[in-house]
Design a protein around this motif. Structure first.
Motif, short mmCIF file in Angstrom:
data_model
loop_
_atom_site.label_atom_id
_atom_site.label_comp_id
_atom_site.label_asym_id
_atom_site.label_seq_id
_atom_site.Cartn_x
_atom_site.Cartn_y
_atom_site.Cartn_z
N PHE A 428 0.87 -1.14 0.03
CA PHE A 428 -0.05 0.01 -0.01
C PHE A 428 0.89 1.20 0.03
O PHE A 428 0.50 2.27 -0.64
CB PHE A 428 -0.98 0.32 1.31
N SER A 429 2.13 1.09 0.49
CA SER A 429 2.89 2.29 0.51
C SER A 429 3.31 2.79 -1.02
O SER A 429 3.59 4.10 -1.14
CB SER A 429 4.22 2.11 1.36
N ILE A 430 3.35 1.98 -1.72
CA ILE A 430 3.78 2.27 -3.03
C ILE A 430 2.85 3.22 -3.82
O ILE A 430 3.19 4.48 -4.36
CB ILE A 430 3.97 0.93 -4.06
N PRO A 431 1.64 2.96 -4.16
CA PRO A 431 0.86 3.97 -4.46
C PRO A 431 0.66 5.34 -3.88
O PRO A 431 0.60 6.47 -4.29
CB PRO A 431 -0.66 3.22 -4.61
N SER A 432 0.69 5.20 -2.29
CA SER A 432 0.62 6.19 -1.68
C SER A 432 1.91 7.54 -2.00
O SER A 432 1.84 8.61 -1.97
CB SER A 432 0.77 5.98 -0.16
N LEU A 433 3.18 6.73 -2.07
CA LEU A 433 4.29 7.73 -2.59
C LEU A 433 4.09 8.23 -3.84
O LEU A 433 4.27 9.41 -4.21
CB LEU A 433 5.53 6.67 -2.53
N ILE A 434 3.59 7.15 -4.76
CA ILE A 434 3.35 7.86 -6.15
C ILE A 434 2.46 9.00 -6.21
O ILE A 434 2.39 10.14 -6.77
CB ILE A 434 2.83 6.72 -7.08
N LEU A 435 1.09 8.95 -5.54
CA LEU A 435 0.10 9.90 -5.34
C LEU A 435 0.88 11.15 -4.82
O LEU A 435 0.54 12.29 -5.10
CB LEU A 435 -1.02 9.39 -4.72
N TYR A 436 1.93 11.07 -3.69
CA TYR A 436 2.12 12.14 -2.88
C TYR A 436 3.19 12.77 -4.08
O TYR A 436 3.31 14.08 -3.81
CB TYR A 436 2.92 11.71 -1.71
N ARG A 437 3.86 12.17 -4.79
CA ARG A 437 4.98 12.82 -5.63
C ARG A 437 3.88 13.82 -6.83
O ARG A 437 4.40 14.94 -6.98
CB ARG A 437 5.74 11.98 -6.31
N ILE A 438 2.79 12.79 -7.09
CA ILE A 438 2.35 13.69 -8.34
C ILE A 438 1.46 14.86 -7.87
O ILE A 438 1.15 15.82 -8.51
CB ILE A 438 1.44 12.58 -9.18
N TYR A 439 0.61 14.58 -6.98
CA TYR A 439 -0.56 15.23 -6.60
C TYR A 439 -0.46 16.32 -5.18
O TYR A 439 -1.17 16.86 -4.87
CB TYR A 439 -1.82 14.54 -6.25
N GLY A 440 0.78 15.88 -4.52
CA GLY A 440 1.07 16.62 -3.32
C GLY A 440 1.41 18.18 -3.52
O GLY A 440 1.23 18.93 -2.38
N SER A 441 1.34 18.52 -4.40
CA SER A 441 1.82 20.03 -4.66
C SER A 441 0.61 20.88 -5.25
O SER A 441 0.61 21.99 -5.34
CB SER A 441 3.03 20.24 -5.81
N ILE A 442 -0.47 20.05 -5.26
CA ILE A 442 -1.85 20.71 -5.84
C ILE A 442 -2.37 21.87 -4.79
O ILE A 442 -2.59 22.97 -5.07
CB ILE A 442 -2.90 19.70 -6.12
N ARG A 516 19.51 15.03 -9.74
CA ARG A 516 19.29 14.72 -11.06
C ARG A 516 17.34 15.06 -11.01
O ARG A 516 16.75 14.87 -12.20
CB ARG A 516 19.39 13.41 -11.53
N GLY A 517 16.70 15.27 -10.01
CA GLY A 517 15.38 15.45 -10.02
C GLY A 517 14.87 14.59 -8.90
O GLY A 517 15.48 13.46 -8.65
N TRP A 518 13.77 15.21 -8.44
CA TRP A 518 13.12 14.29 -7.26
C TRP A 518 12.32 12.90 -7.84
O TRP A 518 11.93 12.06 -6.81
CB TRP A 518 12.24 15.17 -6.45
N ASN A 519 11.99 12.92 -9.07
CA ASN A 519 11.19 11.79 -9.61
C ASN A 519 12.15 10.49 -9.34
O ASN A 519 11.92 9.34 -9.40
CB ASN A 519 10.98 11.85 -10.99
N SER A 520 13.60 10.83 -9.46
CA SER A 520 14.57 9.83 -9.67
C SER A 520 14.76 9.10 -7.99
O SER A 520 14.66 8.01 -7.81
CB SER A 520 15.89 10.18 -9.99
N VAL A 521 14.50 10.15 -7.29
CA VAL A 521 14.68 9.69 -5.73
C VAL A 521 13.34 9.04 -5.34
O VAL A 521 13.46 7.76 -4.84
CB VAL A 521 14.56 10.87 -4.77
N PHE A 522 12.00 9.33 -5.80
CA PHE A 522 11.04 8.48 -5.51
C PHE A 522 11.05 7.08 -6.23
O PHE A 522 10.59 6.29 -5.71
CB PHE A 522 9.77 9.28 -5.93
N ALA A 523 11.50 7.15 -7.53
CA ALA A 523 11.78 5.65 -7.83
C ALA A 523 12.86 5.11 -7.38
O ALA A 523 12.46 3.70 -7.41
CB ALA A 523 12.29 6.07 -9.62
N MET A 524 13.67 5.30 -6.78
CA MET A 524 14.62 4.51 -5.81
C MET A 524 13.63 4.20 -4.71
O MET A 524 14.10 2.80 -4.17
CB MET A 524 15.62 5.44 -5.32
N LEU A 525 12.91 4.93 -4.02
CA LEU A 525 12.27 4.49 -2.77
C LEU A 525 11.26 3.35 -3.14
O LEU A 525 11.09 2.44 -2.28
CB LEU A 525 11.56 5.83 -2.20
N ILE A 526 10.67 3.59 -4.31
CA ILE A 526 9.71 2.42 -4.61
C ILE A 526 10.34 1.13 -5.00
O ILE A 526 9.69 0.02 -4.54
CB ILE A 526 8.87 2.83 -6.01
#
Length: 562
Positions: A428-442, A516-526
């Motif tokens: 369950f933590s995988i989709p929660s991290l993806i959602l936080y990265r994509i929609y956390g700044s709204i 190199r960008g925070w997307n790379s960091v979140f990919a590492m975490l997943i």
């Protein structure tokens, strides 16, 4: 329930309790119950480890200040703080500081667990807390001493990591001395919220004084852990024996009082003698003669047997006194030594959970050390937040961690499956991290909700493995079918020490990858979360098969009734 020793040795109690006893001179103090001491132990160990985590939080709070070229106040320059304000290289150096701390922390954890099974835990824990506080203060003094040498800060972090490693094996061992396995997941899930509470407290303390200079963000938490260390020294009762209770032997059903062997022997002999006399001949004269003859003969035999038994008891007592802190006597008199490092690694489940925690803690500590930095460098609803606001906002992740730790413990108790619970939270933590990265700044509300969910699912398995799972594995039955609680600190140190290696790697990689960008960091975490789940796959599969065969789970009962 435990019973009081008729001759409690009050001089073994911590100084704080002795002072309380001396202050009640007008009337004799009422003996404290074992429940009183259990509550006291939970509160003190909770405060102890919360202060450890509070003193680890300042580096994550001041990162954005040290690297920010636009930060300025009455005492700081407008170019951050050398050598951490050199663009990408400065960010890498912050990651290297985290690596220095967490590497020595993970190495020290193995030794701390080994030592913790052999010496007085109150002194050892107090020592670790006071010197952890001093090293934290020393880091902050670099602000007033105007130190810009990377070597100074690296050395301080290395020393601090060693002292910080003392905390966890000690508090887990103390709690393990007082509590059995009943509802261990829920109790330790609640108790382990100290890590998140400590993170929250450390964030608030460090952020609230950040405007006066980043050095204060280290000094205040450092002084705080020293004060709590004094509290530990004054009031922590590490085991029931110290409080004047009889020896407590822990088994699966809870706590039992060990009977005095000599009294048990004498009671058995008295019962046997009574049975012989009552079943004697009906003739009174014959009975009297037989009793007299038996009495004369039995007196010699009984005297000899009693002497032997007394010698045995004396020898056992003397042996107990001569045994080192690394040994204890089992209920049948067998001397059991503290489990060795390699032997502890070979215990079933220790290796899979250790490597699972390696990746789980990599993710958790990346958030611990870099989340305020990430928030301050990412706009929320089009606005960049201040350093102070970012530090306080990051506590939402830890609030989610509190709920996650308690929930994971409760669920694992209910379904009696630690691995299944851990894997479920990891997935369950995988989709929660993806959602936080994509929609956390709204918007701010979206950011808070998704950050809370991320903390809940990320910290759930991390909390469960470091507490209930470690306690289960450290007290599981050996090849003789008997538990060895002397393995608890060692197993705890192995699991958390291995996890701390991952904790050291995560912040270091983030320092390099974030450029190199925070997307790379979140990919590492997943990817790390997926790896953690894979290590528990076989254990989770075995738990599912076992519970289905035992028909303990709800859907099995429903299928049976249909």
């Amino acid at each position: 329930m435990g019973t009081l020793n008729p001759n409690p040795q009050s001089n073994q109690l911590p100084p704080g309790f002795n002072l309380l006893l001396q202050s009640t001179t007008n009337e004799s103090p009422k003996p404290k119950t074992i429940g009183f001491y259990r509550i006291t132990v939970l509160i003190i160990t909770f405060c102890s480890y919360a202060s450890f985590h509070a003193s680890r939080k300042p580096p994550s709070i001041v990162k954005s200040v040290l690297t920010n070229p636009n930060f300025s106040n009455s005492t700081d320059s407008s170019n951050g703080w050398a050598p951490f304000n050199e663009g990408e290289r400065g960010t890498h150096r912050l990651g290297e500081l985290d690596l220095a701390f967490l590497t020595t922390y993970s190495i020290g954890m193995y030794f701390a667990g080994h030592i913790g099974d052999r010496i007085d835990l109150r002194y050892f824990l107090t020592f670790g807390m006071i010197f952890s506080g001093l090293s934290t203060v020393l880091f902050g003094l670099g602000y007033w001493w105007n130190i810009h040498s990377l070597g100074f800060y690296l050395i301080v972090q290395i020393v601090s990591g060693l002292f910080q490693s003392i905390g966890w094996p000690c508090v887990v061992s103390v709690v393990g001395n007082w509590f059995g396995k009943s509802k261990r997941g829920l109790i330790m899930g609640v108790w382990n919220s100290q890590t998140s509470i400590g993170n929250i407290l450390g964030s608030v303390l460090a952020s609230s004084v950040l405007e006066f200079g980043w050095g204060w963000s280290f000094v205040v938490p450092g002084v705080f852990i020293i004060l709590v260390g004094v509290l530990v020294f004054m009031f922590l009762v590490v085991s029931p024996e110290v409080a004047g209770f009889e020896s407590l032997v822990e088994d699966d059903s809870g706590i039992e009082i060990e009977l005095n062997k000599y009294e048990q022997i004498q009671n058995d002999r008295t019962s046997a003698s009574s049975s012989i006399i009552l079943s004697g001949p009906v003739d009174d004269t014959t009975s009297i003669v037989l009793q007299e003859e038996n009495t004369e003969e039995d007196k010699e035999v009984e005297c000899a047997e009693t002497t032997v038994e007394l010698h045995k008891v004396d020898e056992e007592n003397e042996t107990g006194l001569l045994l080192t802190e690394s040994q204890y006597s089992d209920s049948d008199g067998t001397v059991v030594g503290a489990v060795g490092f390699i032997e502890a690694w070979r215990l079933p489940g220790v290796a899979p959970y250790s490597f699972c925690l390696f990746f789980s803690k990599l993710v958790a500590y990346t958030f611990l050390y870099w989340l305020p930095f990430y928030i301050s460098h990412t706009s929320v609803a089009g606005v960049h937040l201040s350093h102070k606001t970012s530090g306080i906002l990051s506590t939402i992740f830890d609030l989610g961690g509190v709920v996650g730790g308690i929930s994971a413990g409760y669920i694992s108790d209910k379904i009696e499956a630690r691995a299944v619970t851990s894997v479920m939270f990891l997935l369950f933590s995988i989709p929660s991290l993806i959602l936080y990265r994509i929609y956390g700044s709204i918007s701010m509300s979206t950011n808070i909700c998704l950050m809370f969910l991320s903390g809940l699912f990320v910290n759930g398995p991390y909390s469960l493995i470091t507490t209930a799972v470690a306690a289960d594995l450290g007290t599981q039955s050996n090849s003789n079918g008997k538990g060895n609680s002397r393995a608890l600190a060692t197993v705890t140190a192995i699991i958390d020490g291995t996890g701390s290696v991952g904790a050291a790697l995560g912040p270091l990689l983030t320092g390099y990858i974030s450029t190199r960008g925070w997307n790379s960091v979140f990919a590492m975490l997943i990817l790390s979360i997926l790896s953690a789940g894979l290590f528990l796959f076989q254990l989770a599969k075995a738990e599912v098969i076992s519970k289905m065969n035992e028909r303990k789970w709800l859907w099995n009962r429903i299928a049976t009734t249909q």
